[in-house]
Design a protein around this motif. Structure first.
Motif, PDB file in Angstrom:
ATOM      1  N   THR A 184     -14.995 -22.639  36.097  1.00 11.53           N
ATOM      2  CA  THR A 184     -15.362 -23.095  37.446  1.00 11.53           C
ATOM      3  C   THR A 184     -14.226 -23.895  38.054  1.00 11.53           C
ATOM      4  O   THR A 184     -13.872 -23.713  39.231  1.00 11.53           O
ATOM      5  N   ASN A 185     -13.664 -24.770  37.236  1.00  8.79           N
ATOM      6  CA  ASN A 185     -12.557 -25.600  37.674  1.00  8.79           C
ATOM      7  C   ASN A 185     -11.369 -24.745  38.119  1.00  8.79           C
ATOM      8  O   ASN A 185     -10.798 -24.923  39.210  1.00  8.79           O
ATOM      9  N   THR A 186     -11.014 -23.787  37.272  1.00 15.17           N
ATOM     10  CA  THR A 186      -9.905 -22.883  37.590  1.00 15.17           C
ATOM     11  C   THR A 186     -10.207 -22.107  38.870  1.00 15.17           C
ATOM     12  O   THR A 186      -9.353 -21.969  39.753  1.00 15.17           O
ATOM     13  N   PHE A 187     -11.427 -21.611  38.944  1.00 17.15           N
ATOM     14  CA  PHE A 187     -11.844 -20.827  40.095  1.00 17.15           C
ATOM     15  C   PHE A 187     -11.714 -21.632  41.382  1.00 17.15           C
ATOM     16  O   PHE A 187     -11.244 -21.136  42.414  1.00 17.15           O
ATOM     17  N   GLN A 188     -12.125 -22.893  41.303  1.00 16.35           N
ATOM     18  CA  GLN A 188     -12.061 -23.742  42.489  1.00 16.35           C
ATOM     19  C   GLN A 188     -10.625 -23.938  42.956  1.00 16.35           C
ATOM     20  O   GLN A 188     -10.336 -23.918  44.159  1.00 16.35           O
ATOM     21  N   ARG A 189      -9.728 -24.097  42.000  1.00 18.64           N
ATOM     22  CA  ARG A 189      -8.340 -24.320  42.376  1.00 18.64           C
ATOM     23  C   ARG A 189      -7.730 -23.068  42.994  1.00 18.64           C
ATOM     24  O   ARG A 189      -6.915 -23.144  43.912  1.00 18.64           O
ATOM     25  N   ILE A 190      -8.150 -21.904  42.479  1.00 17.24           N
ATOM     26  CA  ILE A 190      -7.655 -20.649  43.046  1.00 17.24           C
ATOM     27  C   ILE A 190      -8.141 -20.509  44.485  1.00 17.24           C
ATOM     28  O   ILE A 190      -7.385 -20.130  45.397  1.00 17.24           O
ATOM     29  N   LYS A 191      -9.401 -20.853  44.672  1.00 16.53           N
ATOM     30  CA  LYS A 191      -9.982 -20.737  46.014  1.00 16.53           C
ATOM     31  C   LYS A 191      -9.293 -21.697  46.974  1.00 16.53           C
ATOM     32  O   LYS A 191      -8.996 -21.342  48.128  1.00 16.53           O
ATOM     33  N   GLU A 192      -9.054 -22.904  46.477  1.00 16.22           N
ATOM     34  CA  GLU A 192      -8.387 -23.919  47.292  1.00 16.22           C
ATOM     35  C   GLU A 192      -7.015 -23.417  47.739  1.00 16.22           C
ATOM     36  O   GLU A 192      -6.628 -23.555  48.910  1.00 16.22           O
ATOM     37  N   ALA A 193      -6.285 -22.820  46.773  1.00 14.58           N
ATOM     38  CA  ALA A 193      -4.956 -22.291  47.097  1.00 14.58           C
ATOM     39  C   ALA A 193      -5.055 -21.192  48.155  1.00 14.58           C
ATOM     40  O   ALA A 193      -4.282 -21.166  49.131  1.00 14.58           O
ATOM     41  N   TYR A 194      -6.000 -20.299  47.965  1.00 18.63           N
ATOM     42  CA  TYR A 194      -6.170 -19.191  48.899  1.00 18.63           C
ATOM     43  C   TYR A 194      -6.515 -19.703  50.297  1.00 18.63           C
ATOM     44  O   TYR A 194      -5.933 -19.275  51.301  1.00 18.63           O
ATOM     45  N   ASP A 195      -7.477 -20.627  50.357  1.00 20.30           N
ATOM     46  CA  ASP A 195      -7.899 -21.150  51.661  1.00 20.30           C
ATOM     47  C   ASP A 195      -6.715 -21.776  52.408  1.00 20.30           C
ATOM     48  O   ASP A 195      -6.555 -21.592  53.608  1.00 20.30           O
ATOM     49  N   TYR A 196      -5.901 -22.516  51.641  1.00 21.94           N
ATOM     50  CA  TYR A 196      -4.759 -23.169  52.286  1.00 21.94           C
ATOM     51  C   TYR A 196      -3.752 -22.149  52.798  1.00 21.94           C
ATOM     52  O   TYR A 196      -3.294 -22.223  53.946  1.00 21.94           O
TER      53      TYR A 196
END
Lengths: 270, 301
Positions: free
Chosen positions: A253-265
């Motif tokens: 979940t943690n990894t997933f969140q960081r990937i999403k954060e990167a994508y959104d940015y």
């Protein structure tokens, strides 16, 4: 006085028959043995596999010697989601010390409990944790190779898994024992400093990190960003890791969140 | 990665001076260059030390877990950081031993538990015994206190009864009379049959009185459950009866609990020329009975 058997709490219930436990009750173990810190955590928490997984992940996180607040926060978040909040500080301390007996015990417990079907899954989760900030540093590189051998993965299989997870080939571990390594690093730093001078600094710093998280070079196209995100989101989706336990789900979940954060940015600013 | 400390015969925590000395006497050119670039540079040494620590740990772990020859462990790193196993594969088994009690432990604990078990039984028995003891003590104690406080007792004299609220009836119980005529008050010829039946649970003294004069003709005692046949002279009579349990004689009859009753009908024993009439009186409640009775006071009996 705690007893092994059930009828230690006698009262007047004479009908209780004791069956020798295969594993003794917690309190009996805790009071009767010289347990190490990690063993105490295992007994208190009761989830041997989970605690062991958490210790190994913590080892990866603190292996670079820096225990910054962000990493601690991530570990605490994982601990909280997997009922380890009361033990996480102790576990992080054990990881910092690199207590060999604790790491060895955790390793044995993990290898005994994760069969070959789930080895791939576990490896994906561990790689995801290691590379979630976009870079695989040398210590992390060595540790995940150790985990691959612990789980009995061949070199080819391990490299393939890494490729699937990150989209790149696993680099050979750097060699900071050689003079050349350090000379080339200073050269590289010099290069980077030159190229950066002509750009706006703050966005470059941020986006470089986010590009790295998605496994891309800075300046990749929107199309490539989307493709990378879709692929990584699929691999690191937490639901895939249920069979490994709460700790792995929380880490994913943690990894997933960081990937999403990167994508959104990157979608907004790149 | 190579183990510079081992190659130089130093420990990771050694001082800068130690390194300088070691480097100065170093024969190997490459080692010299590497050590100089890495270990004498503070920042570089810091990074190198972190890796050195991790690799030392990994080398030890691999040795203990039998992973020193594995596929993902190769090159200089594997060569220089592999170690000899100390007690291979002992982490899990020693942990297991700690959480799994031995036979001796089981035995010890079984004996402890058995002892507790026995102690509980002993305590149970003891507490019951104590409880019963206390109970008896209380009862006797109260009995003793009662006696001490209250003088009038069951051995009081005969004339004392009217002074106390509840007269204590202390007459001696006499032998129960046999069923049958106990007193005859008339000498007239007794030719009419009278049968008296009673039920268990009470004894009866039946008085046969002349209806006209009220004088007693005969007293018949009938024990509970018996059937008595007597002969009475011809005439009209009133039947009265006293019933009770124990017999205390003619004065007290069946004691304070005596029940006095009288049959509401008059019984006529006549000679109608062919036969002499008789009666059977049943002195307990029967279904479809045809004789009503009423209570009497003792003085009317």
């Amino acid at each position: 006085m705690t007893h092994l058997f059930a009828y230690s709490k006698l009262g007047y219930d004479f009908s209780r028959i004791s069956i020798p436990a295969l594993v003794a009750p917690r309190d009996w173990i805790l009071q009767n043995n010289k347990l190490s810190n990690f063993e105490t955590v295992l007994i208190k928490n009761g989830n041997h596999v989970g605690s062991s997984v958490l210790l190994l992940l913590a080892w990866i996180a603190v292996s670079d010697g820096r225990v910054d607040s962000k990493e601690l926060g991530r570990l605490r978040e994982i601990a909280r989601a997997s009922n380890h909040l009361q033990d996480v500080d102790e576990i992080i301390e054990i990881a910092k010390q690199q207590d060999i007996d604790a790491l060895g015990l955790a390793s044995e417990i993990v290898s005994r409990n994760i069969d070959s079907d789930r080895s791939d899954l576990f490896m994906q989760m561990a790689i995801g944790m290691a590379i979630a900030d976009g870079y695989l540093i040398t210590t992390e590189n060595f540790i995940i190779r150790y985990l691959a051998d612990l789980l009995g993965l061949s070199r080819a299989r391990f490299q393939q898994i890494f490729r699937e997870v990150t989209g790149k080939e696993i680099p050979e571990p750097s060699d900071p024992s050689s003079a050349e390594y350090w000379q080339s690093r200073s050269y590289q730093n010099g290069q980077e400093n030159q190229s950066q001078s002509g750009q706006t600094h703050h966005s470059t710093n941020h986006s470089a990190k986010y590009f790295a998280i998605l496994g891309l070079e800075p300046g990749a196209s929107k199309e490539e960003i989307k493709k990378a995100y879709r692929r990584l989101a699929q691999i690191h989706h937490p639901d895939r890791f249920h069979s490994l336990g709460k700790e792995s789900v929380a880490a994913a979940t943690n990894t997933f969140q960081r990937i999403k954060e990167a994508y959104d940015y990157l979608v907004k600013y790149a | 990665m190579r183990d510079l400390y081992k190659k130089l015969g130093l420990s990771r925590s050694c001082s800068v001076e130690d390194i300088q000395v070691a480097i100065a006497t170093c024969k190997n050119k490459k080692l010299f260059q590497d050590a100089e670039a890495v270990l004498l540079n503070e920042k570089n040494r810091k990074t190198y030390d972190k890796n050195h620590k991790v690799l030392t740990s990994i080398g030890k772990l691999r040795a203990e877990l039998g992973l020193s020859q594995s596929e993902n462990w190769y090159g200089d790193t594997a060569h220089e950081f592999s170690q000899e196993p100390n007690k291979p594969g002992n982490y899990y088994s020693s942990f297991r031993r700690k959480i799994k009690p031995s036979i001796k432990d089981h035995l010890k604990d079984f004996l402890k538990s058995a002892f507790d078990y026995v102690m509980v039984l002993v305590k149970l028995v003891a507490s019951y015994a104590l409880g019963i003891g206390i109970l008896f003590g209380v009862l006797f104690g109260i009995g003793g206190i009662w006696e001490a406080l209250d003088p009038p007792s069951k051995t009081a004299k005969v004339n004392n009864t009217n002074k106390v609220d509840q007269p204590v009836f202390d007459k001696p119980v006499l032998q129960l009379p046999v069923s049958g005529v106990v007193r005859r008050h008339s000498n007239a010829e007794s030719i009419a049959p009278l049968e008296i039946r009673t039920s268990e649970g009470g004894n009866y003294l039946v008085k046969v009185e002349s209806a006209s004069t009220g004088l007693a003709v005969m007293d018949v005692f009938v024990r509970g459950g018996d059937r008595v046949e007597v002969d009475v002279p011809l005439g009209d009579y009133v039947i009265k009866y006293a019933s009770g349990g124990q017999w205390y004689g003619y004065e007290h009859l069946f004691g304070p609990s005596t029940s006095y009753n009288k049959a509401n009908e008059t019984f006529s024993f006549v000679n109608n020329g062919y036969q002499i009439s008789g009666y059977t009186i049943t002195l307990y409640q029967v279904r479809n009975g045809n004789l009503t009775t009423s209570r009497l006071s003792p003085s009317d009996f």
